[in-house]
Design a protein around this motif. Structure first.
Motif, PDB file in Angstrom:
ATOM      1  N   ILE A 192      63.119 -16.234  56.900  1.00 19.49           N
ATOM      2  CA  ILE A 192      62.657 -17.576  57.246  1.00 19.49           C
ATOM      3  C   ILE A 192      62.830 -18.441  56.012  1.00 19.49           C
ATOM      4  CG2 ILE A 192      60.671 -19.009  57.860  1.00 19.49           C
ATOM      5  CD1 ILE A 192      59.612 -16.661  59.490  1.00 19.49           C
ATOM      6  N   THR A 193      63.519 -19.551  56.173  1.00 18.74           N
ATOM      7  CA  THR A 193      63.678 -20.494  55.077  1.00 18.74           C
ATOM      8  C   THR A 193      62.833 -21.728  55.373  1.00 18.74           C
ATOM      9  OG1 THR A 193      65.731 -21.296  56.116  1.00 18.74           O
ATOM     10  CG2 THR A 193      65.930 -19.687  54.352  1.00 18.74           C
ATOM     11  N   LEU A 194      62.298 -22.309  54.315  1.00 21.32           N
ATOM     12  CA  LEU A 194      61.403 -23.448  54.426  1.00 21.32           C
ATOM     13  C   LEU A 194      61.951 -24.622  53.625  1.00 21.32           C
ATOM     14  CD1 LEU A 194      58.036 -21.540  53.805  1.00 21.32           C
ATOM     15  CD2 LEU A 194      58.972 -22.226  56.019  1.00 21.32           C
ATOM     16  N   GLU A 195      61.786 -25.823  54.144  1.00 20.03           N
ATOM     17  CA  GLU A 195      62.184 -27.041  53.448  1.00 20.03           C
ATOM     18  C   GLU A 195      61.036 -28.038  53.503  1.00 20.03           C
ATOM     19  OE1 GLU A 195      66.667 -28.159  53.966  1.00 20.03           O
ATOM     20  OE2 GLU A 195      65.867 -27.650  55.942  1.00 20.03           O
ATOM     21  N   GLY A 196      60.633 -28.556  52.358  1.00 19.03           N
ATOM     22  CA  GLY A 196      59.646 -29.615  52.345  1.00 19.03           C
ATOM     23  C   GLY A 196      60.307 -30.960  52.571  1.00 19.03           C
ATOM     24  N   ASP A 197      59.717 -31.799  53.421  1.00 19.69           N
ATOM     25  CA  ASP A 197      60.368 -33.072  53.714  1.00 19.69           C
ATOM     26  C   ASP A 197      60.198 -34.101  52.600  1.00 19.69           C
ATOM     27  OD1 ASP A 197      57.759 -33.980  54.029  1.00 19.69           O
ATOM     28  OD2 ASP A 197      58.047 -34.729  56.072  1.00 19.69           O
ATOM     29  N   ALA A 198      59.430 -33.715  51.546  1.00 23.18           N
ATOM     30  CA  ALA A 198      59.267 -34.601  50.392  1.00 23.18           C
ATOM     31  C   ALA A 198      59.756 -33.929  49.115  1.00 23.18           C
ATOM     32  CB  ALA A 198      57.806 -35.014  50.249  1.00 23.18           C
ATOM     33  N   ASP A 199      60.691 -33.005  49.236  1.00 20.03           N
ATOM     34  CA  ASP A 199      61.197 -32.272  48.076  1.00 20.03           C
ATOM     35  C   ASP A 199      62.069 -33.180  47.223  1.00 20.03           C
ATOM     36  OD1 ASP A 199      62.561 -30.518  46.290  1.00 20.03           O
ATOM     37  OD2 ASP A 199      62.293 -28.855  47.688  1.00 20.03           O
TER      38      ASP A 199
END
Length: 297
Positions: free
Chosen positions: A239-246
């Motif tokens: 599972i990969t995660l991305e923050g929308d404020a990275d």
């Protein structure tokens, strides 16, 4: 509880929570952070039967090199080798691996090259293995400006700046990379203490020079780096995660890398989260680890 264990190169200090007979999870922090990134995650996982191991990486906190002669390498293969050595020292055959930034890179490498050691993977920003052979190809200006700190560390002015101003420098990165996270002075100070490690500057500078092919790596890791140059696939559940404020890697910034996940894979966008996603959104990260544990059964 903080514990320590010796490998061939390091005296690694790590936090351990949960039952010693629980399902193993190793959580790895990034630059410039430390194990406090997982302080709200480890208890959640331990309450669900996990044995949670959270080590200070080489160059951070109380983790130390055993010999002054060991190169203070921050290259990607060194981080992965440290993870393998930790698993061996703790006699953990297979574990769920989770991480972000440097820690996510180590976890991705072990999952790719040594899949028998990984029950599954949780990685922030996706496939974090460095393609060093193409590192000198320029990216778009919008992407290039986000890497100013890496270019700064390529020169001796940057090394001096990190040495003299490490706390202010790293706090600036926290703010730029997680613009929606309102962390306080106490939160930052707890992690910033880890940057006082005597090898911090050398390891960090080497990391950001090696990934661009500007310096040689530690010869003991040459074979692993050669294998990584093929950009190996990750076959374990992931599972990969991305923050929308990275502030380092905006959402979708590594979409093309998803082809490297050839096993079961899901990418999740986490709202209101920046680069230090585990500490900013512990519920989302813990949920991903628990889902990987379920997938791996």
């Amino acid at each position: 509880m903080l514990k320590r264990i010796a490998t061939d190169l390091l005296d690694i200090v790590y936090d351990e929570q949960g039952d010693a007979d629980g399902w193993p999870v190793v959580l790895l922090h990034g630059f410039p952070y430390d194990i406090h990134a997982y302080e709200d995650i480890a208890p959640r996982l331990a309450s669900r039967g996990a044995r949670v191991i959270t080590p200070f990486l080489r160059g951070y906190g109380p983790t130390r090199f055993l010999s002054a002669a060991t190169p203070r390498s921050g290259q990607q293969a060194a981080l992965a080798a440290d993870l393998l050595a930790l698993l061996d020292a703790l006699r953990i055959e297979r574990a769920v691996l989770g991480g972000y930034d440097w820690g996510g890179r180590a976890a991705c490498i072990v999952a790719a090259l040594y899949p028998s050691r990984a029950r599954g993977l949780v990685s922030v920003n996706g496939y974090n293995i460095q393609d060093i052979a193409t590192a000198m190809r320029p990216a778009s200006p919008e992407k290039e400006h986000r890497m100013w700190y890496q270019y700064y560390l390529h020169g001796e002015r940057g090394r001096a700046g990190l040495t003299e101003n490490r706390r202010a420098f790293c706090r600036l990165l926290w703010s730029l990379w997680s613009p929606s996270w309102r962390f306080g002075d106490d939160t930052y100070a707890r992690s910033a203490a880890a940057f006082d490690n005597p090898d911090f500057v050398d390891v960090v500078v080497h990391s950001y020079r090696h990934r661009f092919g500007l310096v040689d790596g530690d010869p003991r890791f040459d074979d692993m780096e050669r294998r990584l140059s093929a950009m190996p696939p990750i076959t374990v559940p992931a599972i990969t995660l991305e923050g929308d404020a990275d502030g380092v890697t905006p959402p979708g910034g590594r979409q093309a890398d998803r082809k490297h996940f050839t096993g079961r894979h899901e990418n999740r966008l986490v709202p209101n989260a920046g680069h230090n996603l585990p500490q900013e959104a512990p519920e989302a990260f813990a949920a991903a680890v628990l889902d990987i544990d379920a997938w791996a059964d």
